[in-house]
Design a protein around this motif. Structure first.
Motif, PDB file in Angstrom:
ATOM      1  N   ALA A   1     -41.869   8.220  59.176  1.00 54.20           N
ATOM      2  CA  ALA A   1     -41.527   6.840  58.843  1.00 54.20           C
ATOM      3  C   ALA A   1     -42.722   6.229  58.133  1.00 54.20           C
ATOM      4  O   ALA A   1     -43.869   6.458  58.531  1.00 54.20           O
ATOM      5  N   ILE A   2     -42.448   5.484  57.088  1.00 56.20           N
ATOM      6  CA  ILE A   2     -43.519   4.772  56.397  1.00 56.20           C
ATOM      7  C   ILE A   2     -43.160   3.298  56.363  1.00 56.20           C
ATOM      8  O   ILE A   2     -42.027   2.925  56.045  1.00 56.20           O
ATOM      9  N   GLN A   3     -44.101   2.475  56.769  1.00 63.90           N
ATOM     10  CA  GLN A   3     -43.920   1.035  56.748  1.00 63.90           C
ATOM     11  C   GLN A   3     -44.785   0.491  55.623  1.00 63.90           C
ATOM     12  O   GLN A   3     -46.006   0.630  55.643  1.00 63.90           O
ATOM     13  N   ALA A   4     -44.144  -0.111  54.647  1.00 67.02           N
ATOM     14  CA  ALA A   4     -44.833  -0.462  53.410  1.00 67.02           C
ATOM     15  C   ALA A   4     -45.846  -1.581  53.578  1.00 67.02           C
ATOM     16  O   ALA A   4     -46.798  -1.685  52.798  1.00 67.02           O
ATOM     17  N   ARG A   5     -45.650  -2.427  54.590  1.00 67.19           N
ATOM     18  CA  ARG A   5     -46.591  -3.528  54.823  1.00 67.19           C
ATOM     19  C   ARG A   5     -46.520  -3.942  56.278  1.00 67.19           C
ATOM     20  O   ARG A   5     -45.515  -3.737  56.945  1.00 67.19           O
ATOM     21  N   GLY A   6     -47.601  -4.515  56.761  1.00 66.25           N
ATOM     22  CA  GLY A   6     -47.607  -4.972  58.141  1.00 66.25           C
ATOM     23  C   GLY A   6     -48.969  -5.482  58.553  1.00 66.25           C
ATOM     24  O   GLY A   6     -49.969  -5.280  57.859  1.00 66.25           O
ATOM     25  N   GLN A   7     -48.985  -6.135  59.706  1.00 67.62           N
ATOM     26  CA  GLN A   7     -50.209  -6.649  60.301  1.00 67.62           C
ATOM     27  C   GLN A   7     -50.431  -5.954  61.647  1.00 67.62           C
ATOM     28  O   GLN A   7     -49.624  -5.129  62.072  1.00 67.62           O
ATOM     29  N   VAL A   8     -51.517  -6.287  62.310  1.00 68.18           N
ATOM     30  CA  VAL A   8     -51.833  -5.652  63.587  1.00 68.18           C
ATOM     31  C   VAL A   8     -50.666  -5.769  64.553  1.00 68.18           C
ATOM     32  O   VAL A   8     -50.305  -4.806  65.249  1.00 68.18           O
TER      33      VAL A   8
END
Length: 300
Positions: A235-242
């Motif tokens: 799985a790849i998450q293209a953007r995110g924060q902590v």
């Protein structure tokens, strides 16, 4: 398994007949994992009330262009109350209210992960609660309220999934990554977060080298959780924060998989992130993504 009912009261005042000292003892008896689960389920109940009337919920734009609603704030407030009551000396970091308190222990909260899904009436939004101690994530809980499922992990104790209704958890079962598939990227099952219509052009370009080698498949629940339960390979998450990664990173790790940012950092940090069912798959996928980001000029 018999139903497990999380009976700790959600209140700031002691119940009738119980003095404040006794309430403190009750809170101490509730370990960090049970507290994280209770906090997530309390937030889930608040979120579901808003979700039932989502068409009437006003939307606002934050400074970064993302959507926020009254529901996001209400869910976070409910979770913060539970955590602050039980662990008043701990810090709390939330997406909507920032950080309160200081200390070596910090709770990390994403009240509604996937607000765009939430306001669209899509049942894949989550409530995420994690505990960081001395810089390491030690507890992670991911509730999927509209699907009635909850996932959790505690450092060195494995990963689990269960069903829930209110604060009652049933059918608890341990989850693990798929260990029977071949260790190859070609034809492996890839989940991309967000879905294609939510990706920016630069994000599509970033993911493209991996997409051409794998089979991009739809996800009915957050793709990282499907990696943890053996239903996806990557799985790849293209953007995110902590707060987007704190809980899911631990769940995947404790299920036998691997998590990191695209820079290889294994502690949750802002930016894109990669989840994989094994160390070999993770290393291979990361190599492909990095080669795509810095293509060779040989032969040109």
């Amino acid at each position: 398994m018999p139903a497990l009912i999380l009976e700790m009261p959600v209140r700031t005042q002691p119940p009738p007949g119980v003095h404040s000292g006794a309430l403190g003892i009750m809170a101490i008896m509730e370990n960090d994992l049970l507290l994280a689960r209770r906090a997530a389920l309390t937030g889930a109940a608040v979120g579901l009330r808003y979700f039932a009337t989502i068409a009437q919920l006003p939307r606002e734009l934050k400074s970064d262009g993302s959507v926020v609603t009254e529901a996001d704030r209400a869910v976070e407030a409910a979770i913060r109350e539970v955590l602050a009551d039980a662990r008043p000396d701990d810090a709390i970091l939330g997406e909507e209210e920032g950080q309160s308190g200081r200390g070596r222990r910090r709770w990390i909260v994403d009240p509604i992960d996937g607000t765009a899904l939430f306001i669209a009436g899509d049942d894949r939004w989550l409530v995420l609660v994690a505990l960081e101690e001395a810089g390491e994530i030690v507890v992670g809980v991911a509730a999927v309220p509209a699907q009635g499922s909850i996932w959790w992990a505690q450092r060195d104790s494995g990963a689990f999934r269960a069903d829930f209704s209110g604060l009652t958890v049933t059918d608890e079962r341990r989850i693990t990554v798929d260990v029977d598939r071949r260790e190859t990227l070609r034809g492996s099952r890839l989940g991309v977060i967000p879905t294609d219509d939510g990706l920016l052009p630069a994000e599509r370009e970033m993911i493209a080298p991996l997409s051409v080698m794998t089979e991009t498949v739809p996800w009915s629940t957050h793709a990282a959780l499907l990696v943890a339960s053996g239903q996806m390979d990557l799985a790849i998450q293209a953007r995110g924060q902590v707060w987007d990664y704190a809980a899911t990173s631990l769940i995947v790790d404790e299920a036998g998989g691997r998590y990191s940012g695209l820079d290889g950092q294994t502690q949750p940090t802002p930016g894109p992130a990669l989840f994989a069912r094994s160390a070999l798959m993770h290393a291979a996928a990361l190599e492909v993504l990095m080669a795509g980001a810095h293509p060779s000029t040989e032969g040109r």
